[in-house]
Enzyme design. Structure first.
Site, PDB file in Angstrom:
ATOM      1  N   ILE B  24       0.814  -1.224   0.000  1.00 51.45           N
ATOM      2  CA  ILE B  24       0.000   0.000   0.000  1.00 51.45           C
ATOM      3  C   ILE B  24       0.845   1.270   0.000  1.00 51.45           C
ATOM      4  O   ILE B  24       0.369   2.318  -0.381  1.00 51.45           O
ATOM      5  CB  ILE B  24      -1.025   0.037   1.159  1.00 51.45           C
ATOM      6  CG1 ILE B  24      -0.354  -0.210   2.502  1.00 51.45           C
ATOM      7  CG2 ILE B  24      -2.159  -0.948   0.899  1.00 51.45           C
ATOM      8  CD1 ILE B  24      -1.288   0.046   3.690  1.00 51.45           C
ATOM      9  N   GLN B  26       5.166   2.740  -0.432  1.00 51.90           N
ATOM     10  CA  GLN B  26       6.612   2.599  -0.375  1.00 51.90           C
ATOM     11  C   GLN B  26       7.183   3.914   0.121  1.00 51.90           C
ATOM     12  O   GLN B  26       7.267   4.890  -0.618  1.00 51.90           O
ATOM     13  CB  GLN B  26       7.217   2.254  -1.738  1.00 51.90           C
ATOM     14  CG  GLN B  26       8.702   1.955  -1.597  1.00 51.90           C
ATOM     15  CD  GLN B  26       9.442   1.805  -2.904  1.00 51.90           C
ATOM     16  OE1 GLN B  26       9.034   2.358  -3.914  1.00 51.90           O
ATOM     17  NE2 GLN B  26      10.552   1.094  -2.890  1.00 51.90           N
ATOM     18  N   GLY B  27       7.480   3.957   1.391  1.00 48.02           N
ATOM     19  CA  GLY B  27       8.083   5.151   1.968  1.00 48.02           C
ATOM     20  C   GLY B  27       9.576   5.113   1.753  1.00 48.02           C
ATOM     21  O   GLY B  27      10.087   4.283   1.009  1.00 48.02           O
ATOM     22  N   ALA B  28      10.272   6.038   2.422  1.00 50.56           N
ATOM     23  CA  ALA B  28      11.706   6.137   2.218  1.00 50.56           C
ATOM     24  C   ALA B  28      12.435   4.966   2.845  1.00 50.56           C
ATOM     25  O   ALA B  28      13.454   4.526   2.346  1.00 50.56           O
ATOM     26  CB  ALA B  28      12.214   7.432   2.806  1.00 50.56           C
ATOM     27  N   GLU B  29      11.940   4.440   3.956  1.00 48.14           N
ATOM     28  CA  GLU B  29      12.701   3.392   4.626  1.00 48.14           C
ATOM     29  C   GLU B  29      11.895   2.129   4.818  1.00 48.14           C
ATOM     30  O   GLU B  29      12.442   1.109   5.206  1.00 48.14           O
ATOM     31  CB  GLU B  29      13.224   3.893   5.973  1.00 48.14           C
ATOM     32  CG  GLU B  29      12.117   4.376   6.878  1.00 48.14           C
ATOM     33  CD  GLU B  29      12.506   4.293   8.348  1.00 48.14           C
ATOM     34  OE1 GLU B  29      13.591   3.819   8.662  1.00 48.14           O
ATOM     35  OE2 GLU B  29      11.663   4.676   9.168  1.00 48.14           O
ATOM     36  N   LEU B  31       8.433  -0.529   3.590  1.00 44.77           N
ATOM     37  CA  LEU B  31       7.340  -0.898   2.702  1.00 44.77           C
ATOM     38  C   LEU B  31       6.177  -1.274   3.598  1.00 44.77           C
ATOM     39  O   LEU B  31       6.359  -1.979   4.586  1.00 44.77           O
ATOM     40  CB  LEU B  31       7.737  -2.101   1.847  1.00 44.77           C
ATOM     41  CG  LEU B  31       8.925  -1.884   0.924  1.00 44.77           C
ATOM     42  CD1 LEU B  31       9.458  -3.209   0.431  1.00 44.77           C
ATOM     43  CD2 LEU B  31       8.522  -1.022  -0.243  1.00 44.77           C
ATOM     44  N   LYS B  48       4.677  -3.719   8.381  1.00 48.42           N
ATOM     45  CA  LYS B  48       5.625  -2.677   8.011  1.00 48.42           C
ATOM     46  C   LYS B  48       7.012  -3.305   7.986  1.00 48.42           C
ATOM     47  O   LYS B  48       7.487  -3.807   9.002  1.00 48.42           O
ATOM     48  CB  LYS B  48       5.566  -1.532   9.029  1.00 48.42           C
ATOM     49  CG  LYS B  48       6.523  -0.410   8.699  1.00 48.42           C
ATOM     50  CD  LYS B  48       6.227   0.819   9.527  1.00 48.42           C
ATOM     51  CE  LYS B  48       7.233   1.912   9.194  1.00 48.42           C
ATOM     52  NZ  LYS B  48       6.951   3.152   9.891  1.00 48.42           N
ATOM     53  N   ASP B 145       8.491  12.967  12.050  1.00 48.40           N
ATOM     54  CA  ASP B 145       8.153  13.113  10.627  1.00 48.40           C
ATOM     55  C   ASP B 145       6.683  13.493  10.485  1.00 48.40           C
ATOM     56  O   ASP B 145       5.911  12.814   9.813  1.00 48.40           O
ATOM     57  CB  ASP B 145       8.452  11.800   9.881  1.00 48.40           C
ATOM     58  CG  ASP B 145       8.314  11.944   8.365  1.00 48.40           C
ATOM     59  OD1 ASP B 145       8.315  13.090   7.875  1.00 48.40           O
ATOM     60  OD2 ASP B 145       8.194  10.916   7.678  1.00 48.40           O
TER      61      ASP B 145
END
Lengths: 357, 236
Positions: B24, B26-29, B31, B48, B145
């Site tokens: 759902i 794909q962040g920086a660090e 999935l 996560k 963040d």
């Protein structure tokens, strides 16, 4: 909406601009040529001249503004003449004189502004003030052909992650304290590494011999990052290095690996945030091949690619100022004499970008 | 595997692959996947996964991933104990960098704000956002963040919930809390440029709503952080 670009097109059908850059220790003069119409893969800007001279401080020292300003005043006339000669252009052929209005160091910026005003009045040409960061971004886009990338701008004074949206280059992430280039330069001073050709280049070479990773703090805050704590920590590690079980090369390697991993991480976070798979690296630190390599690995992992330029365009230069200034000139930007004062603080997102859709 | 079709080259742990994961985000660090878990209170949950980052050397990457996975779990558990609106942890595998947690169904605040016809309709959500941030700060946790992508509007309850504590830190001091707010201000300014001022005002109003908390101190420090950010010399 498509921008209107050719209201000021001279009868000969193309434009010529001279750009002057001197916001830090490099004096650069460039001459650029644009043909009419929106720039594209079939209509690239032409670099007619791009000359530069760099002021270097002795090892263990940084450069002082007054010495740099003196250097710029000394070289100004010689470099302008050389650029005109290389480009085979006469002053009367130019459409405008572009200069760096900021950000940068006060005294060097001022010495170049005075030069810009002088040749502009001598040759009766309009002045166009340019934001240094926007210069880097536009030149990077033009040289690499990256259309709408996330931009990582890394230099001695700047560390920003930028993306374009609604006529502005918006800053998504940046350093909360010192710039990455400043961090590297200051560590080079601690190790008394030579400042020629640049402290960062010498750290990069030394880091290639490093093998052992020394744990350093890793300080990413969302899309922002902090580097002063890392510098203080590694400066301490470098004391009495002869008696430690790691070398100066190991420290350079560890510093680069840590700082660049942080930069790649915040760039990736911005890419995820704006849903982009292109990244463009600009600014002096952008020449670093290890940084380019790491960025490439990340971008490929996201199904995208990295765009970077070599030292001619990464390191401060006059051509980027000529190019960005000419884009402004074509959309009607002029800087009257009374508004041609330079400013040390001039944020990337203050510029209204008229030349992009 | 659908990940490969999308051009991503990440391998996922074998035991997770059996749960029919659906990517759902794909962040920086990390999935983030939705997976089927038949047992327990949550038939569907979020996995996560922090994959190894090939751009980082292993000596830097491995400890970092493990540290962040464990830190995130500790923070989520502390928030759950304090009844703060955020996902509940189901199970953890720190060796592989995997956290299973409650799935929050709904849209991000970013999307809700983009879709809103006018700012006033989302104003209560931003006030609530401020209150939630004050709530986590009262526990000495900084999110690390804060963005409008990291707040979800629950489609069942309509409640605003904070997600992604991947960069959160515990024992946060006034400086870290002020930076937290500063990061959010800047995220709003870049993501919602047209209505940024009103949205930030609403957040700060919610943040200061509880007069007994120490948010005033953070607000004072915020001035300093803003000055530092905006007025740094930015030499060429």
């Amino acid at each position: 909406m498509e921008p209107v670009l050719d209201r000021f097109l001279p009868p000969r059908g193309y434009y010529l601009a001279l750009g002057l850059e001197g916001s830090a220790n490099k004096l650069g003069v460039g001459i650029v040529k644009h043909y009419k119409g929106q720039l594209s893969a079939d209509n690239r800007a032409e670099v007619l001249a791009n000359v530069r001279d760099t002021f270097n401080a002795p090892p263990g020292e940084g450069f002082l503004p007054r010495d740099v300003a003196k250097h710029h005043r000394n070289w100004f006339v010689r470099l302008v003449k050389k650029a005109l000669e290389e480009a085979n252009v006469k002053p009367e052929d130019l459409d405008c004189i572009c200069f760096t209005q900021g950000p940068g160091m006060g005294a060097p910026l001022q010495s170049v502004v005075v030069g810009a005003r002088t040749i502009a009045s001598l040759w009766s040409k309009p002045l166009v003030g340019v934001n240094h960061c926007v210069g880097h971004i536009e030149m990077g886009r033009e040289i690499t052909g990256a259309d709408n990338p996330v931009v990582l701008y890394v230099s001695g004074g700047n560390t920003q992650v930028i993306a374009y949206s609604a006529q502005r280059y918006r800053i998504f992430g940046e350093t909360l304290d010192i710039a990455v280039g400043n961090c590297l330069d200051r560590f080079a001073r601690v190790l008394k590494i030579s400042n020629e050709p640049s402290p960062g280049y010498n750290i990069e070479q030394l880091a290639k011999q490093g093998k052992k990773y020394v744990q350093l703090p890793y300080t990413v805050k969302g899309m922002d990052l902090s580097m002063s704590g890392i510098l203080a920590f590694i400066e301490e590690q470098a004391q009495d290095i002869d008696q430690k079980d790691f070398t100066a090369a190991d420290l350079c390697y560890s510093l680069q690996e840590t700082l660049f991993a942080m930069l790649v991480e915040i760039t990736e976070r911005a890419m995820a945030h704006v849903n982009s798979s292109q990244v463009l690296v600009v600014g002096g630190v952008g020449c670093n091949e290890r940084l380019q390599e790491m960025m490439g690995v990340m971008a490929r992992d996201r199904g995208g690619s990295v765009f970077a330029t070599d030292e001619r365009f990464c390191i401060d230069n006059g051509i980027m100022i000529a190019h960005a200034g000419l884009l402004g000139y074509r959309t009607g930007e002029r800087t009257p004499y009374e508004k041609s004062v330079c400013t040390q603080r001039f944020r990337t997102d203050e510029v209204w970008v008229k030349w992009r859709a | 595997m659908s990940l490969i079709d999308r051009g991503f080259s990440v391998r996922i742990p074998a035991d997770m692959a059996e749960l029919e994961p659906e990517l759902i985000a794909q962040g920086a660090e990390a999935l983030t996947f939705v997976v089927d878990c038949c047992e327990g209170p949550y038939p569907k949950c979020v996995a996560k996964y922090r994959p190894p980052k090939p751009y980082r050397i292993a000596e830097l990457d491995q400890p970092l991933r493990k540290r962040r996975t464990n830190a995130e779990v500790r923070v989520l558990r502390k928030l759950a104990d304090a009844q703060i609106a955020c996902p509940r942890v189901v199970s953890v595998d720190d060796k592989q960098g995997l956290i299973y947690m409650e799935l929050i169904k709904g849209q991000s605040l970013k999307q809700v704000t983009w879709d809103a016809s006018d700012v006033s309709s989302v104003r209560p959500l931003f006030i609530r956002f401020g209150e939630l941030v004050a709530g986590i700060h009262a526990l000495n946790i900084a999110h690390g963040d804060l963005t409008t992508s990291n707040a979800m509007v629950d489609s069942e309850s309509g409640e605003l919930k904070l997600i992604d504590f991947g960069l959160a830190s515990q024992s946060a001091n006034v400086e870290e809390k002020a930076v937290d707010i500063y990061v959010l201000e800047r995220a709003i300014a870049s993501t919602h440029p047209d209505s940024a001022n009103q949205l930030v005002d609403a957040v700060l109003m919610g943040y200061q709503a509880d007069p007994t908390s120490h948010t005033a101190q953070v607000m004072n420090r915020l001035q300093v952080v803003r000055q530092r950010g905006r007025k740094r010399a930015m030499l060429g």
